[in-house]
Design a protein around this motif. Structure first.
Motif, PDB file in Angstrom:
ATOM      1  N   THR A  63     -73.406 -61.130 -55.936  1.00  0.00           N
ATOM      2  CA  THR A  63     -73.593 -60.067 -54.945  1.00  0.00           C
ATOM      3  C   THR A  63     -74.994 -59.466 -54.981  1.00  0.00           C
ATOM      4  O   THR A  63     -75.572 -59.283 -56.046  1.00  0.00           O
ATOM      5  CB  THR A  63     -72.570 -58.928 -55.195  1.00  0.00           C
ATOM      6  OG1 THR A  63     -71.270 -59.494 -55.356  1.00  0.00           O
ATOM      7  CG2 THR A  63     -72.555 -57.949 -54.045  1.00  0.00           C
ATOM      8  N   ASN A  64     -75.489 -59.158 -53.800  1.00  0.00           N
ATOM      9  CA  ASN A  64     -76.718 -58.375 -53.641  1.00  0.00           C
ATOM     10  C   ASN A  64     -76.345 -57.081 -52.937  1.00  0.00           C
ATOM     11  O   ASN A  64     -75.674 -57.105 -51.900  1.00  0.00           O
ATOM     12  CB  ASN A  64     -77.759 -59.138 -52.816  1.00  0.00           C
ATOM     13  CG  ASN A  64     -78.963 -58.288 -52.465  1.00  0.00           C
ATOM     14  OD1 ASN A  64     -78.973 -57.595 -51.458  1.00  0.00           O
ATOM     15  ND2 ASN A  64     -79.972 -58.341 -53.295  1.00  0.00           N
ATOM     16  N   ALA A  87     -69.111 -54.037 -54.708  1.00  0.00           N
ATOM     17  CA  ALA A  87     -69.747 -54.862 -55.741  1.00  0.00           C
ATOM     18  C   ALA A  87     -68.793 -55.125 -56.898  1.00  0.00           C
ATOM     19  O   ALA A  87     -68.739 -56.234 -57.444  1.00  0.00           O
ATOM     20  CB  ALA A  87     -71.019 -54.187 -56.242  1.00  0.00           C
ATOM     21  N   ILE A 140     -73.533 -60.049 -49.576  1.00  0.00           N
ATOM     22  CA  ILE A 140     -74.642 -59.102 -49.447  1.00  0.00           C
ATOM     23  C   ILE A 140     -74.077 -57.813 -48.859  1.00  0.00           C
ATOM     24  O   ILE A 140     -73.476 -57.826 -47.772  1.00  0.00           O
ATOM     25  CB  ILE A 140     -75.761 -59.649 -48.550  1.00  0.00           C
ATOM     26  CG1 ILE A 140     -76.392 -60.889 -49.186  1.00  0.00           C
ATOM     27  CG2 ILE A 140     -76.830 -58.585 -48.308  1.00  0.00           C
ATOM     28  CD1 ILE A 140     -77.460 -61.546 -48.326  1.00  0.00           C
ATOM     29  N   TYR A 150     -81.515 -61.065 -56.108  1.00  0.00           N
ATOM     30  CA  TYR A 150     -82.360 -60.315 -55.175  1.00  0.00           C
ATOM     31  C   TYR A 150     -82.832 -61.231 -54.062  1.00  0.00           C
ATOM     32  O   TYR A 150     -82.922 -62.457 -54.235  1.00  0.00           O
ATOM     33  CB  TYR A 150     -83.597 -59.751 -55.892  1.00  0.00           C
ATOM     34  CG  TYR A 150     -83.297 -58.826 -57.047  1.00  0.00           C
ATOM     35  CD1 TYR A 150     -82.272 -57.896 -56.987  1.00  0.00           C
ATOM     36  CD2 TYR A 150     -84.059 -58.885 -58.216  1.00  0.00           C
ATOM     37  CE1 TYR A 150     -82.011 -57.047 -58.040  1.00  0.00           C
ATOM     38  CE2 TYR A 150     -83.806 -58.038 -59.281  1.00  0.00           C
ATOM     39  CZ  TYR A 150     -82.780 -57.122 -59.193  1.00  0.00           C
ATOM     40  OH  TYR A 150     -82.520 -56.277 -60.248  1.00  0.00           O
ATOM     41  N   CYS A 161     -76.984 -55.552 -58.766  1.00  0.00           N
ATOM     42  CA  CYS A 161     -77.173 -56.822 -58.056  1.00  0.00           C
ATOM     43  C   CYS A 161     -77.080 -58.002 -59.027  1.00  0.00           C
ATOM     44  O   CYS A 161     -77.537 -57.921 -60.163  1.00  0.00           O
ATOM     45  CB  CYS A 161     -78.551 -56.864 -57.383  1.00  0.00           C
ATOM     46  SG  CYS A 161     -78.729 -55.791 -55.946  1.00  0.00           S
TER      47      CYS A 161
END
Length: 230
Positions: free
Chosen positions: A109-110, A99, A86, A121, A118
């Motif tokens: 990944t967020n 990212a 994150i 979520y 992303c």
């Protein structure tokens, strides 16, 4: 020709976060929000935090929950043995680079405030004991998701956990194979939506609908008021 309404393509899953390694990049207000969400939903989550600057509030949470951290800028080596990441920093360019590094290493990944890059979520969550409902608007309006969460929290009774415990005891005492047990449980729980309760269900639906309309009205009115002031 009538157009088919767009549907949310996201697939909802519930992750056993305590069995995975999660990296949180960031040490400010956004990171604090992410930490709170993670710990409320998964108190035993395996989290490591990395940030160039870590606020006092974040430090306090890290100390309280014994979360390992390093106060320095992100490095690619931080992704070793990481399953999820994150990114909660205010620099869009650096967030995009992190990212990209995650994607290269197949780490889901967020990225805060960048839904386009992303992999997943963090939606609004309603929890009543073991009942957990996740709400998603596909990134279109977190505010609406938040309001629906508040509404469901008010609508779903606190006694839901007692109901779940009773249903578990009933399920454990049922005889027959899986298919037969499903039929019996369907028959038992049909009382929740039988004819006697349709009126109350309909009233609840109207309440929810009017609530959402009121929210939309306030948002639109607020937009025009702010526009006039500016």
């Amino acid at each position: 020709m009538v157009e088919t309404p767009a549907k949310n393509p996201l697939f909802p899953i519930f992750v056993k976060l305590h069995t995975l390694n999660l990296l949180l990049v960031g040490g400010g207000y956004v990171a604090l929000e992410k930490l709170a969400t993670l710990l409320i939903n998964s108190p035993d989550a395996k989290i490591k935090l990395v940030a160039g600057i870590i606020s006092n509030d974040v430090h306090a949470v890290l100390k309280e929950h014994n979360i390992p951290f390093e106060e320095r800028d992100f490095e690619v080596r931080d992704l070793e043995d990481v399953d999820l990441a994150i990114v909660a920093i205010n620099d869009g360019q650096i967030s995009s680079k992190i990212a990209a590094a995650c994607k290269e290493r197949k780490v889901l990944t967020n990225v805060a405030d960048q839904p386009a890059i992303c992999d997943f979520y963090l939606g609004s969550v309603v929890q009543k004991g073991n009942l957990k409902i996740a709400i998603s608007t596909n990134g279109k309006s977190p505010t609406i998701a938040k309001r629906i969460k508040e509404m469901l929290n008010e609508t779903i009774p606190d006694e839901m956990e007692d109901l779940l415990n009773n249903m578990q005891r009933i399920r454990n005492g049922l005889k027959g194979d899986f298919t037969e047990k499903v039929k019996q449980l369907d028959a038992i729980t049909s009382v929740l939506i039988d004819n006697k309760n349709k009126k109350s269900v309909f009233r609840t639906f109207l309440y929810m609908l009017s609530y959402i309309i009121a929210i939309l009205f306030l948002m639109i009115a607020g937009y025009y008021i702010l526009s006039a002031l500016l």
